[in-house]
Design a protein around this motif. Structure first.
Motif, PDB file in Angstrom:
ATOM      1  N   ASP A 198      40.052  24.152  37.426  1.00 45.16           N
ATOM      2  CA  ASP A 198      39.234  24.158  35.932  1.00 45.16           C
ATOM      3  C   ASP A 198      40.056  23.081  35.368  1.00 45.16           C
ATOM      4  N   THR A 213      40.066  33.188  37.298  1.00 50.68           N
ATOM      5  CA  THR A 213      41.493  33.013  37.360  1.00 50.68           C
ATOM      6  C   THR A 213      42.321  33.724  37.917  1.00 50.68           C
ATOM      7  N   ASP A 252      39.812  27.840  42.239  1.00 47.32           N
ATOM      8  CA  ASP A 252      39.379  28.640  40.945  1.00 47.32           C
ATOM      9  C   ASP A 252      38.529  27.489  40.172  1.00 47.32           C
ATOM     10  N   GLN A 275      48.056  28.299  33.558  1.00 52.28           N
ATOM     11  CA  GLN A 275      47.639  29.649  33.966  1.00 52.28           C
ATOM     12  C   GLN A 275      47.653  29.996  35.253  1.00 52.28           C
TER      13      GLN A 275
HETATM   14 MG    MG Z   1      39.789  30.739  34.469  1.00 53.97          MG
END
Ligand code: MG
Ligand code: GTP
Ligand code: GTP
Ligand code: MG
Lengths: 277, 295
Positions: free
Chosen positions: B137, B114, B189, B146
């Motif tokens: 994710d 990430t 990601d 995030q």
């Molecule tokens: Mg990650």
């Protein structure tokens, strides 16, 4: 190597390969093999099966130290979880929280990672799932202040256990290690014997740098235990043997998955058996 | 350092005119130790020592050099060559002549995917590309938050779908969105996963099939030990990676995993992560890595 009829150099090389590929490290591997070499030379160890058992015993003896949680009359029981980036600290805290809650202990968490993107959010999602409260402040706030607040709040509300999350940090970053020392100092202002438990979380996929991590974290903040995570992968986590041998700090828990129940107390016997699998 | 140790080994030998079996046996042992201590895989070390031995045997020591200098140069050069001395793919992303270029991140839990996705977006934005980060994710708590936080820091668009339980569909929808909004690059990601998790590895393969990435970047932690070969081999066999990112190089891990991963996959080491900030991302340099591994 069970197919072999006798102990010879080929067998010893095979054992060396098994140990090194399990991340036990060259120095610790030599130490373990040398410790049985004497018996081999004197022919008191004659066959491969005996040698294997002697080696298992050596490693078991290194690892088999008291790994119960530190005892104290203090409430709350303050646990601080530390380690380098990405090892599984936050996830392990969630797992431990569930474990303590199921033992009937009133548990609280402290969102001490005030730095990394969405770290507080991550801990809060877990806290919700386990149904435990979290003491937190806004992102970018002072980690020591959050933990100080958490201890104060837990004392006032009669919590049994407080588990503090901290930001991942590489042991070589002097200012970040200083921050960790500050967190411990500030915690002691509110509760002189806190933190009662300082757990270093190590990733089983790590190689020899794990030793450097353990030495530095122990030197700077003092460790009372290790948590070895990601044992559900194919890495053996052998680096902990050299660490425990040198620091005499026990492995208290192992993590073997991403789920909330994937944590259990470390069992030296099982670990040694898995090493030779 | 290894240099000092080798110096010591060769000093014991009188003026050597040639490297031969006698004088390099001890030296090879030292190099083997250094590589194992640096976490290079056991079998990779064995092969490496074999190649060095072959190259060193009979090597002439020129009047201007000492035997240890000749020997260390052979070792260093061999290491640089394996790490990508001839690749010239370091620090580069293969851009598709037909945008958008699609990049997919992959790797074990916690390796730095990430964070690296954000860094890569930052790098490409500096090169004036219009980038879309994709929050693929859907498992890790607050993973979407995030990436969105990083996106805000970078002023980079982030595609996410908080309702979806289908990571493959998210990637496909993100690609459609990227085409509609004329993005140059899409960086997907993905959730961390074990190479032995059949279901999650299959999900990654289906994601690849849905968006046909131009780059599949295997993200590995510089402190990875002996298991690096197993993990890298598995990921590469399932996905056919196009490049490797080695993270947390700002620590003091020797990084032997780089050699193991390169040796077993043959894929170029492209970037290294050198910190937690979005700017802490550099091209991989084989010769710097070689010196670091040898210690
Ligand atoms: Mg990650
Ligand atoms: N397979 C497996 N994954 C784990 C285990 N423990 C943690 N993880 C995963 O590892 C990744 C990192 O876990 P975190 O709990 O965020 O690690 P951390 O140490 O708090 O990370 P930072 O705070 O960024 O330093 C997540 O994807 C977790 O789900 C484990 O025992 N097994
Ligand atoms: N010091 C340092 N930390 C890094 C680097 N790259 C990533 N990190 C940190 O490593 C931890 C894990 O990074 P993530 O980007 O969350 O890793 P991930 O692979 O996405 O993790 P999962 O999604 O759980 O599999 C975070 O604390 C990052 O800030 C680096 O190059 N240097
Ligand atoms: Mg964390």
């Amino acid at each position: 190597f069970l197919g072999r009829k006798e102990i010879d150099d080929d067998l010893l090389e095979e054992l060396e390969e098994l140990f090194i590929t399990s991340d036990i490290g060259v120095e610790t591997t030599m130490k373990i093999i040398d410790s049985v070499r004497d018996q081999v030379d004197r022919k008191t160890l004659k066959n491969p099966e005996d040698l294997k058992n002697a080696l298992k015993e050596q490693i078991f003896n290194i690892l088999n130290i008291d790994n119960s949680l530190v005892q104290t009359a203090d409430r709350p029981y303050v646990m601080m979880v530390v380690g380098v980036n990405g090892t599984g600290k936050t996830t392990s805290i969630a797992k431990m929280a569930k474990m303590f809650k199921e033992q009937g202990l009133k548990t609280c968490l402290a969102a001490g990672d005030t730095f990394r993107a969405a770290a507080i959010d991550q801990l809060c999602v877990w806290a919700d799932r386990v149904d435990v409260p979290v003491v937190k402040q806004s992102a970018g706030s002072d980690s020591a202040a959050v933990i100080f607040d958490a201890i104060q709040s837990c004392k006032a509300k009669n919590f049994d256990v407080l588990i503090c999350d901290t930001a991942g940090r590489l042991q070589t970053k002097v200012n970040l290690m200083k921050e960790l020392e500050k967190i411990v100092r500030v915690a002691k202002k509110e509760l002189p014997d806190a933190p009662h438990e300082v757990l270093l979380v190590l990733d089983a996929t790590s190689g020899q740098n794990a030793l450097s991590q353990a030495l530095k974290f122990h030197e700077d903040v003092g460790l009372t235990g290790l948590v070895l995570t990601k044992l559900d992968g194919t890495a053996k986590g052998g680096a902990i043997i050299g660490i425990v041998d040198e620091l005499r700090v026990p492995v208290k828990f192992i993590g073997f998955g991403e789920g909330i129940d994937d944590l259990k107390p470390f069992d030296a016997q099982n670990f040694v058996e898995a090493l030779f699998d | 350092t290894l240099n000092d140790k080798l110096n010591g080994v060769f000093k014991k030998l009188k003026k050597q005119v040639r490297l031969d079996e006698n004088n390099i046996t001890e030296a090879l042992k030292m190099v083997r130790m250094a590589l194992l201590e640096a976490d290079v895989n056991y079998k990779v070390v064995k092969n490496f020592i074999g190649s060095v031995q072959a190259k060193a045997m009979g090597e002439e020591v020129l009047k201007s050099l000492t035997p240890d200098q000749v020997f260390i140069k052979i070792v260093h050069d061999e290491l640089v060559e394996i790490l990508g001395g001839k690749d010239y793919d370091e620090g580069k992303i293969r851009l598709n002549s037909q945008p958008p270029t699609v990049i997919m991140m992959a790797g074990l839990q916690g390796s730095g995917k990430t964070t690296s996705a954000g860094k890569l977006a930052g790098l490409l934005m500096k090169q004036k590309r219009n980038v879309l980060l994709v929050a693929g994710d859907i498992y890790r708590p607050a993973a979407i938050d995030q990436l969105e936080t990083l996106g805000k820091q970078l002023n980079c668009d982030v595609y996410s779908d908080r309702q979806s339980r289908d990571a493959v569909k998210i990637a496909a929808d993100a690609l459609a969105y990227a085409k509609k909004t004329a993005k140059d690059v899409v960086i997907i990601d993905t959730a961390g996963r074990l190479h032995i998790d059949e279901e999650l590895m299959a999900e990654l393969v289906r994601t690849k099939e849905a968006v046909t990435p131009d780059e599949i970047l295997f993200v590995a932690d510089a402190m990875t030990g002996q298991d690096a070969v197993n993990v890298a081999k598995s990921f590469n066999e399932s996905l056919e990676a196009t490049g490797i990112i080695l993270t947390k190089m700002d620590g003091d891990a020797r990084g032997g995993a780089a050699l193991s991963i390169k040796e077993v996959t043959g894929k170029p080491l492209k970037f290294i992560g050198t910190g937690e900030k979005m700017t802490e991302f550099e091209a991989f340099y084989p010769d710097r890595m070689a010196s670091r591994i040898l210690g």
